[in-house]
Scaffold this active site. Structure first.
Site, PDB file in Angstrom:
ATOM      1  N   ASP A  49      26.438  -7.915   6.947  1.00  0.00           N
ATOM      2  CA  ASP A  49      25.901  -8.360   8.216  1.00  0.00           C
ATOM      3  C   ASP A  49      26.931  -9.383   8.764  1.00  0.00           C
ATOM      4  OD1 ASP A  49      23.739  -6.885   8.061  1.00  0.00           O
ATOM      5  OD2 ASP A  49      22.451  -8.442   6.967  1.00  0.00           O
ATOM      6  N   TYR A  77      25.453 -10.426  -5.540  1.00  0.00           N
ATOM      7  CA  TYR A  77      25.049 -11.173  -4.135  1.00  0.00           C
ATOM      8  C   TYR A  77      24.684 -12.705  -4.755  1.00  0.00           C
ATOM      9  CZ  TYR A  77      25.198  -7.072  -1.516  1.00  0.00           C
ATOM     10  OH  TYR A  77      25.543  -6.000  -0.593  1.00  0.00           O
ATOM     11  N   ASP A  91      16.073 -12.758   8.369  1.00  0.00           N
ATOM     12  CA  ASP A  91      17.043 -14.079   7.922  1.00  0.00           C
ATOM     13  C   ASP A  91      17.080 -15.217   9.046  1.00  0.00           C
ATOM     14  OD1 ASP A  91      18.387 -12.955  10.241  1.00  0.00           O
ATOM     15  OD2 ASP A  91      19.476 -11.542   9.165  1.00  0.00           O
ATOM     16  N   ARG A 183      17.927  -8.888   2.270  1.00  0.00           N
ATOM     17  CA  ARG A 183      16.814  -9.727   3.089  1.00  0.00           C
ATOM     18  C   ARG A 183      15.337  -9.250   2.700  1.00  0.00           C
ATOM     19  NH1 ARG A 183      18.470  -7.553   8.373  1.00  0.00           N
ATOM     20  NH2 ARG A 183      19.392  -6.271   7.430  1.00  0.00           N
TER      21      ARG A 183
END
Length: 307
Positions: A49, A77, A91, A183
């Site tokens: 993203d 991550y 987010d 997310r």
């Protein structure tokens, strides 16, 4: 017959571990780097993203034939989660939907809910994702205010570790399978805690064999471009590093010949199952094979020829 159009740019082969900056899409980053390298052919291995930074492996030339293997690889991550707020996108770029109190939620409470999100779990993909519904990307429908039905998907969270906690925010380190929406993971953890949550920062630190590997910034690439092609090419990793955690099989001249003809071959002391990297003498990487039930190695993706 017309003359074949010559491809534009240089024949570049290799893999670049780009540290994608926040604020640009993965495709924009790819096109920028491809232009700086003046490369004929390049592709990325799974989008990040615009909000996210970190590892975006870029494949040049013949390396693009291996991009699917990196796309399917596990990911690592580093994510910062804010408790007490849910947003339209999951987010910090979305509008706040709801605020709930977070009093009494600390390290002990967060660590207590993490095990229920470890292992094989089911996730409902977010509306703000690139998945298609009746031919349309979900994020396009979401921007039009349309909520589409999404089927849950099985993903694997191999490991999670809670990092620092600062007020209503905490850091989480996640090792997961392909197809994981971080997310959604943050939102689900927030719901388990009873207060809601969303992602405020996301960084990918590893893809497949490149976990914790040094990355190259856009500024470093621009500096190398100013110095010339040799400096740019020095930033690339060999194509076979994309499969660095696979066993290597070295073929003699006869086995290499028949395998290139598409025939499975017998290789002494080769692995008895799974995927393998293939090399011909002396140490030239030529592609990917798979061990058959009878022990022979069959060619699956060969890299001979141009990119």
């Amino acid at each position: 017959m017309g003359r074949r159009r010559r491809p534009r740019g240089r024949a570049v082969n290799g893999i670049l571990l780009l540290d994608k900056p926040v604020g640009i899409s993965s495709n924009d980053a790819l096109q920028r780097v491809k232009h700086l390298f003046h490369a004929q052919k390049a592709g990325h291995t799974g989008s990040l993203d615009p909000l996210a930074s970190g590892l975006l492996p870029l494949c040049f030339g013949i390396a693009t034939r291996l991009s699917a293997f990196l796309l399917d690889a596990d990911k690592h991550y580093e994510v910062r989660v804010r408790l007490g707020e849910t947003t339209t996108t999951g987010d910090a770029e979305g509008e706040v939907l709801e605020r709930r109190p977070v009093e009494g939620i600390g390290r002990e409470q967060i660590e207590a809910v993490l095990p229920q999100f470890t292992g094989v779990i089911s996730q409902v993909p977010p509306m703000y994702s690139a998945i298609k519904h009746k031919g349309e990307r979900l994020y396009k429908l979401a921007r039009e205010g349309i909520e589409a039905e999404r089927k849950p998907r099985e993903i694997t969270i191999h490991a999670m570790r809670l990092g620092d906690i600062e007020g209503e925010e905490f850091d989480l380190y996640v090792h997961c399978s392909k197809g994981t929406y971080v997310r959604t993971l943050a939102e689900d953890i927030g719901e388990a805690l009873g207060c809601g949550a969303h992602v405020v920062a996301l960084r990918r630190s590893g893809v497949g064999p490149y976990a914790g590997h040094p990355m190259v910034s856009m500024e470093q690439i621009e500096q190398a471009a100013a110095e010339g092609n040799a400096a740019l090419d020095a930033l690339l990793l060999p194509v076979d590093t994309a499969l660095g955690d696979w066993p290597a099989v070295h073929l003699n001249a006869d086995a290499s010949y028949y395998l290139k003809m598409g025939q499975p071959v017998v290789v002494p002391r080769a692995p008895t199952e799974g995927w393998v990297r293939l090399y011909e003498e002396p140490d030239r990487f030529i592609g990917v094979g798979q061990v058959q039930d009878d022990g022979r190695i069959a060619p699956k993706r060969l890299l001979t020829g141009s990119g």
